[in-house]
Design a protein around this motif. Sequence first.
Motif, mmCIF file in Angstrom:
data_model
loop_
_atom_site.group_PDB
_atom_site.id
_atom_site.type_symbol
_atom_site.label_atom_id
_atom_site.label_comp_id
_atom_site.label_asym_id
_atom_site.label_seq_id
_atom_site.Cartn_x
_atom_site.Cartn_y
_atom_site.Cartn_z
ATOM 1 N N ASP A 22 0.839 -1.192 0.000
ATOM 2 C CA ASP A 22 0.000 0.000 0.000
ATOM 3 C C ASP A 22 0.875 1.244 0.000
ATOM 4 O O ASP A 22 0.528 2.262 -0.595
ATOM 5 N N ARG A 57 -5.613 6.073 11.901
ATOM 6 C CA ARG A 57 -5.853 6.810 10.670
ATOM 7 C C ARG A 57 -5.391 5.989 9.458
ATOM 8 O O ARG A 57 -4.354 5.323 9.494
ATOM 9 N N THR A 58 -6.163 6.069 8.394
ATOM 10 C CA THR A 58 -5.895 5.264 7.201
ATOM 11 C C THR A 58 -5.796 6.104 5.927
ATOM 12 O O THR A 58 -5.338 5.595 4.910
ATOM 13 N N ARG A 59 -6.231 7.330 5.968
ATOM 14 C CA ARG A 59 -6.263 8.139 4.749
ATOM 15 C C ARG A 59 -4.874 8.674 4.406
ATOM 16 O O ARG A 59 -4.146 9.176 5.265
ATOM 17 N N HIS A 74 0.112 10.307 4.642
ATOM 18 C CA HIS A 74 0.383 10.218 6.067
ATOM 19 C C HIS A 74 1.528 11.154 6.461
ATOM 20 O O HIS A 74 2.391 11.489 5.637
ATOM 21 N N LYS A 86 0.309 7.032 -1.035
ATOM 22 C CA LYS A 86 0.147 5.632 -1.373
ATOM 23 C C LYS A 86 1.031 5.290 -2.567
ATOM 24 O O LYS A 86 1.203 6.095 -3.486
ATOM 25 N N ILE A 146 -1.032 4.390 12.994
ATOM 26 C CA ILE A 146 -1.348 4.082 11.597
ATOM 27 C C ILE A 146 -1.349 2.568 11.470
ATOM 28 O O ILE A 146 -0.282 1.948 11.360
ATOM 29 N N LYS A 184 3.751 -0.419 4.277
ATOM 30 C CA LYS A 184 2.569 -1.147 4.714
ATOM 31 C C LYS A 184 2.238 -2.149 3.615
ATOM 32 O O LYS A 184 2.049 -1.767 2.461
#
Length: 534
Positions: A147, A172-174, A177, A205, A514, A530
């Motif tokens: 990711d 948080r995932t959006r 980062h 990403k 995260i 990730k």
Amino acid sequence: LVRRELKSQRAWMSSKQGKRDRPEEGKAGSKQRKEVEDVKGKGKEKKPEETMHDSDDELEFEDPYDDDEFSEEEDSEGQDGAQEEDDDEEGGRYQYDSDGDIPEIDADEEEEDADMTALENKLRVWRPGVDTLEEGEELDFDPSVYDILRSITVEWPCLSFQPVLDRLGAARTRFPHSLYLVAGTQAEHAADNKVLVMKVSRLHKTKVVDSDDEDSESDDDDDDVDEDPILETRSIPHSGCVNRLRVMPQATCGDDIAVVATWSETGRVHCWNISEQLTSLDASGPSAPASSLNSTPLYTFTQHTTEGYALDWSPLTKGRLLSGDCANSIYLHEPSGAEWSSTGVFAGHTGSVEDIQWSPTEQDVFSSCSVDQHIRFWDTRVPERRPRLSAHAHNSDINVISWNHKVGYLLVSGDDDGIIRIWDLRNFKKDRFVAEFTYLRGSITSVEWNPVDDSQIVVGSSDNQVTTWDMSLEPDPEGDELGQDTGAEDVPPQLLFQHLGQQDVKECHWHPQIPGLIISTASDGFNIYKSFNT
């Protein structure tokens, strides 16, 4: 090489032609230091593809409109159309150009497809420390299994680091980062060492372009921007190489006091307040000169007779610190106002104390591991300062341990032989581990339970791997059958992901805010990543 038929969700490695880079093999425990090396090889990670076999046998279709009666003329036309399709299929391809003619087939394209098919049929699982690269081969990574994957380099390699809690939100995932790290350097000259306070932002990403599947593009363009991250640093001069660094778990960006402890190769333990450095990183205007920021330690402990590596803050009592040295001694540092005071030595190990962990549930209990191959448990309330429980846990030096903060009776340990063991502390005895993994080929240099998922562990090892393990996974008989003769039959089902590409991995940590994000440090810098399955 990678076998694409395997079902297990882990990183997959594949070799391709290129410049050869054969990483050095060998054992390097947490006590050893190595010179910085240039990294030329990267680990190729391949995601398995499922093969589907379509069959028209015994397929029945219902007519939702009840108009299955049609004229013989329509039936005849349908048969003619089907015959034309069959004729086209026999020709190989039935794509037409603007004039309605079938274009000529590109011979180079057919040859490329044939080569790709032959390559896929030869794919095998790459096993670091077991498989070797042929001359002219190198490993490269597959971005589709990440990711996010970013590399960051600083002036000197860092043996130890930790993330710092921030106020940007939990879980948080959006993307993109931002995160904060504190690290200690291993400079060539002792006077050049520093404590680095870092802010890494614009972590987008990882962008994967798939020309065969335009629909796979992200619905959110902001999440799929392929830009380099931004690294900002503030530094504090540090006397000697930083063997180990730990951030007080109660410290948060924006606090007036945010304390980190460092173990120096000079044999001293220091505590630093990095709040000014963190505030400077977030300043919207011109930042304050580095010379004006506080660079004086809050506390320095000098009673250790030699250097050490074991260091840990209590998660339950703010400011309570433990340090262990290579002379078998452990000291407890109790907070006293703005200072700390040592309350004496804990004796019991017969070899260098390599790691220490406070209990996540009992504020007076901690554990330690040593080159004497024992794991010992202590209670600070006992006047004798002797271990309350001990067991011979490994057959080689025990380098690292980690206490599960969500399941308080689980402990993981790693040794110089590359063996990982899971312990149930309700029945802690010699050889009574509940799980053992011998897959890795280098000494274990770092272990840590996932703070979000209580079944996952990240492991760093000197065979240049950072691996993720999931204790909840079980053997899949169907997957085992598919993996025969591919090199995957020796891969434990609990091995979730293999990350390669770094040299001489020293530490790895989950980011506490995260989910699934892992940061690792090695002689060639930091990786932030990730995987698709964490």
